[in-house]
Design an enzyme around this catalytic site. Structure first.
Site, PDB file in Angstrom:
ATOM      1  N   ASP A 230     -36.505  65.923  89.674  1.00  0.00           N
ATOM      2  CA  ASP A 230     -35.067  66.104  89.487  1.00  0.00           C
ATOM      3  C   ASP A 230     -34.388  66.636  90.759  1.00  0.00           C
ATOM      4  O   ASP A 230     -34.937  67.470  91.466  1.00  0.00           O
ATOM      5  CB  ASP A 230     -34.875  67.106  88.337  1.00  0.00           C
ATOM      6  CG  ASP A 230     -33.471  67.078  87.779  1.00  0.00           C
ATOM      7  OD1 ASP A 230     -32.593  66.449  88.388  1.00  0.00           O
ATOM      8  OD2 ASP A 230     -33.260  67.695  86.719  1.00  0.00           O
ATOM      9  N   MET A 342     -36.396  63.157  79.106  1.00  0.00           N
ATOM     10  CA  MET A 342     -35.388  63.205  78.041  1.00  0.00           C
ATOM     11  C   MET A 342     -35.403  64.635  77.526  1.00  0.00           C
ATOM     12  O   MET A 342     -36.295  65.013  76.778  1.00  0.00           O
ATOM     13  CB  MET A 342     -35.796  62.210  76.945  1.00  0.00           C
ATOM     14  CG  MET A 342     -34.693  61.819  76.001  1.00  0.00           C
ATOM     15  SD  MET A 342     -34.622  62.816  74.521  1.00  0.00           S
ATOM     16  CE  MET A 342     -33.436  61.866  73.584  1.00  0.00           C
ATOM     17  N   ASN A 343     -34.430  65.449  77.971  1.00  0.00           N
ATOM     18  CA  ASN A 343     -34.582  66.901  77.845  1.00  0.00           C
ATOM     19  C   ASN A 343     -33.825  67.575  76.714  1.00  0.00           C
ATOM     20  O   ASN A 343     -33.714  68.788  76.715  1.00  0.00           O
ATOM     21  CB  ASN A 343     -34.210  67.572  79.171  1.00  0.00           C
ATOM     22  CG  ASN A 343     -35.392  67.608  80.122  1.00  0.00           C
ATOM     23  OD1 ASN A 343     -36.498  67.947  79.736  1.00  0.00           O
ATOM     24  ND2 ASN A 343     -35.159  67.234  81.367  1.00  0.00           N
ATOM     25  N   SER A 382     -40.471  64.022  77.457  1.00  0.00           N
ATOM     26  CA  SER A 382     -39.278  64.489  76.751  1.00  0.00           C
ATOM     27  C   SER A 382     -39.389  65.998  76.645  1.00  0.00           C
ATOM     28  O   SER A 382     -39.955  66.528  75.697  1.00  0.00           O
ATOM     29  CB  SER A 382     -39.193  63.841  75.366  1.00  0.00           C
ATOM     30  OG  SER A 382     -38.085  64.352  74.664  1.00  0.00           O
ATOM     31  N   ASP A 389     -45.555  59.534  71.326  1.00  0.00           N
ATOM     32  CA  ASP A 389     -45.811  58.697  70.154  1.00  0.00           C
ATOM     33  C   ASP A 389     -46.182  57.286  70.584  1.00  0.00           C
ATOM     34  O   ASP A 389     -46.008  56.903  71.742  1.00  0.00           O
ATOM     35  CB  ASP A 389     -44.578  58.689  69.234  1.00  0.00           C
ATOM     36  CG  ASP A 389     -43.333  58.198  69.947  1.00  0.00           C
ATOM     37  OD1 ASP A 389     -43.286  57.006  70.307  1.00  0.00           O
ATOM     38  OD2 ASP A 389     -42.395  59.002  70.162  1.00  0.00           O
ATOM     39  N   ASP A 403     -44.621  70.479  78.854  1.00  0.00           N
ATOM     40  CA  ASP A 403     -44.099  71.219  80.015  1.00  0.00           C
ATOM     41  C   ASP A 403     -44.916  72.477  80.280  1.00  0.00           C
ATOM     42  O   ASP A 403     -44.761  73.114  81.313  1.00  0.00           O
ATOM     43  CB  ASP A 403     -42.635  71.614  79.784  1.00  0.00           C
ATOM     44  CG  ASP A 403     -41.676  70.498  80.170  1.00  0.00           C
ATOM     45  OD1 ASP A 403     -42.126  69.516  80.781  1.00  0.00           O
ATOM     46  OD2 ASP A 403     -40.477  70.622  79.875  1.00  0.00           O
ATOM     47  N   GLU A 469     -58.094  77.472  98.437  1.00  0.00           N
ATOM     48  CA  GLU A 469     -57.600  76.638  97.333  1.00  0.00           C
ATOM     49  C   GLU A 469     -57.590  75.160  97.736  1.00  0.00           C
ATOM     50  O   GLU A 469     -57.907  74.282  96.931  1.00  0.00           O
ATOM     51  CB  GLU A 469     -56.195  77.079  96.915  1.00  0.00           C
ATOM     52  CG  GLU A 469     -56.186  78.372  96.110  1.00  0.00           C
ATOM     53  CD  GLU A 469     -54.777  78.842  95.768  1.00  0.00           C
ATOM     54  OE1 GLU A 469     -54.609  79.417  94.685  1.00  0.00           O
ATOM     55  OE2 GLU A 469     -53.850  78.625  96.579  1.00  0.00           O
TER      56      GLU A 469
END
Length: 586
Positions: A230, A342-343, A382, A389, A403, A469
């Protein structure tokens, strides 16, 4: 005339014999001369004349999706579903009806999985003579669908499957069915690129140079792709503005998108990009020009969530506008991957046909997108796992699982998800510690082990990683690449359930020819004077001999499955566990 003469209901069955699957959907046709309204429509109904059952469902919330809950079905109706416009974080459109003594490896169980990404309803009922009925279909809340004369309405498909040998077998049937017959992307059977996403690395605060630096660092670690999340479009420096304005912010990127893509590719890595096409901010050119394109109830203030509104994807002119904008961006260079986000949920449902037509609009948009760009790997998302699904998997062969990237929470999230969905469909990343969602700290190796039970990647700032790391990450990626064919196409076994307060969680991949297996897991808590815990791999050939690649010791499949092996004794919490066995001719 009689109302029943004015419609036909067609029950459609599909049989996928090799997967032990029967599908069912329903067509409702208005054969009369006047209008009718559909108020309630399910796609599948199973009636059990005998038996005492448990219902298994997968509930959750944002950042903690698909927790397993097993409930004895007493008398009355047990129902769950979604009225949020998406299949939802709260309940997944999947259910299992199991005999009370059914386990992973024994017992009867029946599954239903809805191939749909919107509002759904599942009902299980035990009646007065102890018969059980299971229903799956569209939610009747916020739903009343007008059907004019001659029109046909389709209730989406339910995938039904049965196992006499416990949940493991049922899951294998679903995994095969989805990867062979639902996912149609060419990537469904390809090894996916290991990616680094810019979101937790930079959030909205980046330039083109940031992305190129990320690509340079990625290449040195063996990461295959950089994804610009984003913030690259319109006037977008936070989540209050610019959704709907899908043009490149060249000032922010310090050049054109085309130049940036070439610079990233020049580092030897692929390029991916984030979009959220279903949304609009009120602070956007699109909203100022077309305020009526957002879903709102006339005369009422809209419900804002994450400072954004939903575009009305049930309307073709809205979809066309966004599609043209997005194609203009995608045509600027070779984009290898797209993350479709899709938030927020749907509110302000102004009509009884909206929720259903909206999902069909999203499908229409995705259909056009994957047809025009067949070489783009599309990942659904989403708010993470709010639309995980089988409907989405038809268009996108992988979905961002949650998330929440915390490795210990992911043990539960990925466990629950695995009951119905293939492991290769789950986006899973190594993120920074303390974790941004939970604040927990877990060893880097452990984060890698957990993320390797999915499509693997990174969600952190590579620039801030220590040399130690980076070394671990390089090894991690090589280890993952050794086993990714198993993640992609092997059989998956849940060995230890994270919902039962065990001190460790284990899972396993077995190649189809049974010649190779990897057992992975996490030891949750260290103990003084600990017990010896044994683990029992599944799905091996009892007569084959297997070598533990770390110790060189050889065991028969029967010995591993029946006698088991001790887990390593570790100190410290959240320790990684990994065993690899390969068949030998000895």
């Amino acid at each position: 005339g009689d109302v029943y003469k004015r419609q036909e209901v067609h029950l459609l069955y599909g049989v996928l014999e090799a997967c032990d699957v029967i599908t069912r959907s329903v067509l409702i046709k208005n054969t009369g001369s006047g209008d009718i309204t559909i108020e309630k429509a399910h796609a599948a109904c199973l009636d059990m004349v005998y038996g005492d059952y448990d219902v298994i469902r997968f509930y959750g919330k944002h950042a903690m999706e698909r927790n397993l809950e097993r409930t004895h079905l007493g008398h009355g109706t047990l129902s769950f579903g979604s009225r949020r416009g998406t299949s939802s974080h709260q309940y997944n459109p999947a259910v299992i009806l199991a005999q009370r003594d059914t386990t992973e490896n024994a017992g009867d169980c029946y599954g239903m999985l809805f191939v749909y990404s919107g509002n759904f309803s599942c009902e299980a009922e035990k009646d007065q003579i102890n018969q059980t009925r299971l229903l799956m279909g569209l939610s009747d809340e916020l739903f009343s669908y007008p059907l004019v004369a001659g029109e046909t309405f389709t209730v989406p498909e339910v995938i039904m499957s049965y196992s006499a040998d416990g949940f493991s077998q049922l899951s294998h049937q679903y995994h095969t069915c989805i990867s062979e017959h639902v996912c149609r992307s060419r990537f469904a059977h390809e090894v996916r690129p290991v990616l680094i996403n810019s979101w937790e690395a930079a959030y909205f605060d980046f330039t083109g140079d940031t992305i190129v630096d990320l690509a340079k660092e990625a290449a040195s670690l063996g990461i295959d792709m950089v994804v610009m999340d984003d913030g690259w479009f319109g006037k977008r420096d936070d989540d209050n503005s610019a959704l709907g304005d899908w043009f490149v912010n060249e000032k922010k990127l310090g050049g054109t998108l085309s130049e940036l893509i070439d610079r990233v590719h020049a580092q030897g890595v692929k390029f991916g990009i984030w979009i959220e096409p279903e949304m609009v901010n009120e602070d956007s050119n699109l909203y100022r020009e077309h305020p009526d394109w957002a879903i709102q109830i006339p005369g009422k203030l809209p419900v804002r969530s994450r400072n954004q509104l939903l575009l009305d994807f049930s309307r073709k002119e809205v979809r066309d506008n966004i599609f043209d904008q997005i194609c203009a961006v995608f045509d600027q260079g070779k984009i290898d991957y797209v993350k479709w986000d899709m938030n927020r949920s749907m509110a302000d449902v102004y009509a009884g046909n909206l929720a259903y037509d909206y999902v069909l609009g999203v499908y229409d948009f995705m259909e056009r997108l994957v047809t025009r760009y067949p070489d783009i790997l599309l990942e659904g998302c989403s708010g993470g796992g709010g639309r995980f699904d089988a409907g989405m998997l038809y268009y996108s062969p992988q979905i961002w699982c949650s998330d929440n990237t915390d490795a210990i929470d992911r043990l539960k999230i990925q466990y629950g998800t695995s009951f119905g969905y293939p492991i290769s469909a789950m986006g899973a990343h190594v993120s920074v510690c303390p974790n941004h969602q939970s604040g927990r700290t877990t060893p880097f190796e452990t984060r890698g082990i957990v993320a390797s039970a999915g499509t693997f990647g990174y969600e952190l700032d590579l620039m801030k990683m220590s040399e130690e790391e980076k070394k671990t990450a390089r090894e991690q990626i090589l280890k993952y690449k050794e086993m990714e064919h198993l993640v992609q196409s092997g059989d998956y076994y849940r060995l230890v359930n994270p919902f039962e307060n065990n001190n460790h969680v284990l899972w396993q991949f077995v190649s189809k020819d049974k010649k190779e297996t990897v057992v992975c897991g996490v030891r949750l808590h260290s103990e003084a004077n600990p017990y010896i815990y044994l683990f029992y791999p599944q799905g091996l050939d009892a007569d084959m001999k297997y070598e533990d690649t770390a110790t060189g010791k050889v065991y028969t499949g029967a010995a591993l499955m029946k006698a088991g092996l001790p887990l390593p004794l570790t100190t410290g919490d959240y320790q990684p566990i990994r065993f690899t066995f390969k068949a030998v001719e000895k």
